[in-house]
Scaffold this motif. Structure first.
Motif, short mmCIF file in Angstrom:
data_model
loop_
_atom_site.label_atom_id
_atom_site.label_comp_id
_atom_site.label_asym_id
_atom_site.label_seq_id
_atom_site.Cartn_x
_atom_site.Cartn_y
_atom_site.Cartn_z
N ASP A 59 -2.32 67.70 0.03
CA ASP A 59 -1.44 67.18 -1.02
C ASP A 59 -1.52 65.66 -1.05
OD1 ASP A 59 -0.57 69.62 -1.89
OD2 ASP A 59 1.27 69.61 -0.68
N SER A 61 0.62 62.45 -2.36
CA SER A 61 1.94 62.06 -2.86
C SER A 61 1.83 61.21 -4.11
CB SER A 61 2.70 61.27 -1.78
OG SER A 61 2.92 62.07 -0.65
N ARG A 64 6.53 56.98 -7.06
CA ARG A 64 7.68 57.07 -7.95
C ARG A 64 7.54 56.05 -9.07
NH1 ARG A 64 11.95 60.12 -6.34
NH2 ARG A 64 13.53 58.96 -7.49
N GLU A 157 0.00 56.32 1.79
CA GLU A 157 0.84 56.81 0.71
C GLU A 157 1.79 55.74 0.20
OE1 GLU A 157 2.74 59.80 2.96
OE2 GLU A 157 1.20 61.32 2.60
N GLU A 177 14.63 61.96 2.51
CA GLU A 177 13.85 63.18 2.64
C GLU A 177 14.67 64.41 2.24
OE1 GLU A 177 11.19 65.50 6.04
OE2 GLU A 177 11.86 63.43 6.38
N TYR A 191 9.40 70.75 -4.73
CA TYR A 191 9.28 69.85 -3.59
C TYR A 191 8.80 70.63 -2.36
CZ TYR A 191 12.11 66.69 -6.43
OH TYR A 191 12.59 65.89 -7.45
N ASP A 195 8.98 65.63 1.45
CA ASP A 195 9.09 64.89 0.20
C ASP A 195 10.42 64.15 0.14
OD1 ASP A 195 6.66 65.85 -0.59
OD2 ASP A 195 7.46 67.36 -1.97
N LYS A 211 10.00 60.99 -10.32
CA LYS A 211 9.31 61.57 -9.16
C LYS A 211 7.79 61.66 -9.32
CE LYS A 211 9.66 66.46 -10.39
NZ LYS A 211 10.10 67.78 -9.95
N LYS A 214 2.50 65.38 -8.05
CA LYS A 214 1.60 65.33 -6.91
C LYS A 214 0.15 65.61 -7.31
CE LYS A 214 4.69 66.90 -3.21
NZ LYS A 214 4.88 67.98 -2.22
#
Length: 605
Positions: A59, A61, A64, A157, A177, A191, A195, A211, A214
């Protein structure tokens, strides 16, 4: 003698050879069919099984979205973050791994065990975040020794950062988190553990836009877990940009004025209902939540008696004090309990229902009408008005002007306050409402409670002569340079006549400009209109009143609600200083400095 050997017949030999040949052909055909099945018919299936042994899905991230002020100055953005991950399927000796993870992360092994335990339902190849904001020295050490530490992976990230630190903290809110419990809820369906999600303020209010989406990579690794090839990639998509109505320079200026105070300030543009500044003090640095906060930090913030995590503008509950006299004046005029000619003589005290009630001016104000009563904040005038009115009528007008219910501002966790009425008392206390209680409510005391945002909405409605704005912080939301959401100003007309508003406004003008209780807010040429409110924490009837109120925590709260200029008003404002003392001495002059700053910057002074 030896036994003679049996002689095999030609027929037997021929039959055995045939059976052997058929068997070999069958075995060969079986092998051929198996290879045909694997290599031709089910090639793709077995290829995927083989690839599973050497490929992994990772994955990626999503950054934002940005939160910016009205001039597009970034208030909340992203920075590069190095995260230490643990991959359990590559662990050979868990105890050794725990010791290494403890060294790299500066966490004790038990804390790391607890982190790993949270991911017990996830696949063994899942990357478990052990430590974010990893020091660069540790990153270099691990990256240069990948063969030694195959169970550790360094992820690069985005992480949340707030360039102006504490500035507008309670507007922006914070992220943290997501919990296991939340993952099982409707809100947590998109999520995964590890995350981050918006917890308060704008970060929470506009979480679906901020958000992002991903991404993912399918990578091929060797036996040492080194990535040899990125087979496919879906890039993460950054969240949308949320543009606020906030004026950063005005926000910073007001926060500077409140360095030594606690309380709240709100400033609204009366043309749109957009909030130009929203201050709640004391505050906090939201970036600490984007990192790993230890229990000591959390307890320091959550148990602080000054409540830095509370947005006092939206959530603080206070007695409004004499500011409520504005509601009483409008209700009394509209319901014709009083008019411009109604007068009351104030001698400093008066008996109501067998109890003596005092004016704040012990010597009395003399003969007062509605305008002079507002100008001088005469308690006796409003006690008499309260005696003429019933609590349910007062309740109806208070709600009409925005008290007793949420303002509708686009922020989470707003409080409702309390406007009492006869039904409320019957339901909560199983008692009827007594007329003597109305006397206290008439000057903003009793069981009446409000939030600063409600008083801002109320004074904005007075300023616009009954055109109640919908308060808001959102200006627009943008995605890839295009507007996807835009706030359109909304106004609702309150059923009170313009003449009655004008009479009250005349009183508020005199409060500031004609020697009234808010005269310290006067600025030549600006025609500020306002109302002070000094809300007692301890009743004056308390025998220890004089002694206790020398302590800061027992001093009255100081209010000043206002707007400017009188005609064609541009701004409305609420200032609350907790335990500030006399409102005319503290809240009103602070408001004057804010008006001075804004109108000077706009070239209007």
């Amino acid at each position: 003698m030896y036994p003679s050997k049996r002689k095999l017949s030609p027929a037997y030999i021929k039959k055995s050879a045939l059976v052997s040949t058929v068997f070999l052909i069958a075995v060969f055909l079986g092998i051929l069919v198996a290879f045909w099945n694997i290599q031709i018919i089910n090639n793709e299936y077995y290829r995927r099984l083989a690839i599973k042994n050497i490929t992994r899905s990772i994955d990626l991230s999503a950054p934002r979205g940005l939160i910016v002020d009205s001039e597009r100055v970034a208030l909340s953005e992203n920075k590069i973050n190095f995260t230490l991950y643990l991959v359990r399927e590559n662990v050979i000796d868990m105890e050794k791994t725990l010791r290494l993870a403890s060294f790299f992360s500066a966490k004790n092994p038990d804390a790391i065990r607890a982190i790993i335990a949270k991911y017990k339902k996830y696949p063994q190849f899942y990357r478990i975040p052990i430590k974010n904001n990893l020091a660069r020295a540790i990153v270099i050490f691990i990256e240069s020794r990948q063969e030694e530490f195959p169970e550790f992976v360094i992820g690069v990230e985005p992480t949340r950062t707030y360039p102006f630190e504490n500035c507008a903290a309670n507007v922006l809110g914070y992220i943290s988190e997501i919990t296991e419990a939340e993952l099982g809820s409707k809100e947590g369906k998109d999520y995964a553990l590890g995350d981050f999600i918006g917890r308060s303020g704008i970060e929470k209010q506009y979480e679906p836009f901020l958000k992002g989406a991903k991404g993912s990579q399918i990578v091929i690794k060797d036996n040492l877990e080194k990535i040899q090839k990125v087979e496919s990639e879906v890039k993460p998509v950054i969240g949308a940009t949320v543009v606020l109505t906030l004026n950063l320079e005005l926000q910073k200026f007001i926060e500077g004025l409140f360095v030594d105070h606690s309380g709240a300030v709100g400033v609204v543009d009366l043309r749109t209902g957009g909030i130009l500044a929203m201050v709640s003090k004391p505050d906090f640095n939201p970036e600490v939540f984007s990192q790993e906060m230890d229990m000591e930090q959390w307890l320091a913030l959550s148990s602080d008696p000054q409540k830095p995590l509370q947005n006092k503008f939206l959530q603080g509950i206070y007695s409004p004090g004499s500011v409520f006299k504005i509601i009483m004046a409008l209700a009394g005029l509209q319901e014709k309990f009083i008019n411009s000619a109604t007068v009351v003589h104030c001698s400093g005290s008066q008996d109501f229902y067998g109890r003596e009630f005092h004016c704040w001016n012990l010597y009395g104000h003399g003969t007062m009408n509605i305008v002079s009563a507002l100008q001088n904040s005469c308690n006796i005038f409003f006690y008499n008005l309260g005696k003429r009115m019933d609590i349910d009528t007062i309740d109806r007008y208070a709600r009409m002007m925005g008290l007793g219910e949420r303002s509708g501002i686009d922020m989470p966790s707003e409080n409702t306050g309390l406007v009492p009425n006869s039904v409320w008392k019957e339901q909560t206390m199983r008692q009827r409402w007594f007329p003597g209680e109305t006397i206290s409510v008439a000057i903003g005391h009793g069981s009446l409670n409000v939030t600063p945002v409600q008083l801002l909405k109320m004074i904005a409605t007075v300023a616009t002569r009954g055109r109640m704005p919908r308060l808001h912080l959102l200006q627009r939301i943008e995605k890839e340079g295009k507007k996807i959401v835009e706030f359109k100003p909304e106004f609702t007309q309150v059923p009170i006549t313009a003449e009655n508003f004008q009479l009250v406004i005349e009183g508020l003008f005199r409060v500031v400009n004609d020697g009234g209780t808010g005269r310290t807010a006067a600025i030549a040429g600006l025609d500020i209109c306002g109302k002070t409110g000094t809300s007692q924490i301890i009743a004056k009837e308390n025998p220890k009143y004089e002694t206790l109120t020398k302590e800061k925590r027992f001093m009255p709260n100081s209010w000043f609600v206002s707007f400017a200029p009188k005609d064609n008003p541009r701004l409305a404002m609420v200032v609350l200083v907790e335990n500030g003392g006399d409102a005319g001495a503290i809240a009103a002059p602070l408001a004057a400095r804010i008006y001075q700053k804004y109108f000077a910057d706009e070239g209007l002074l």
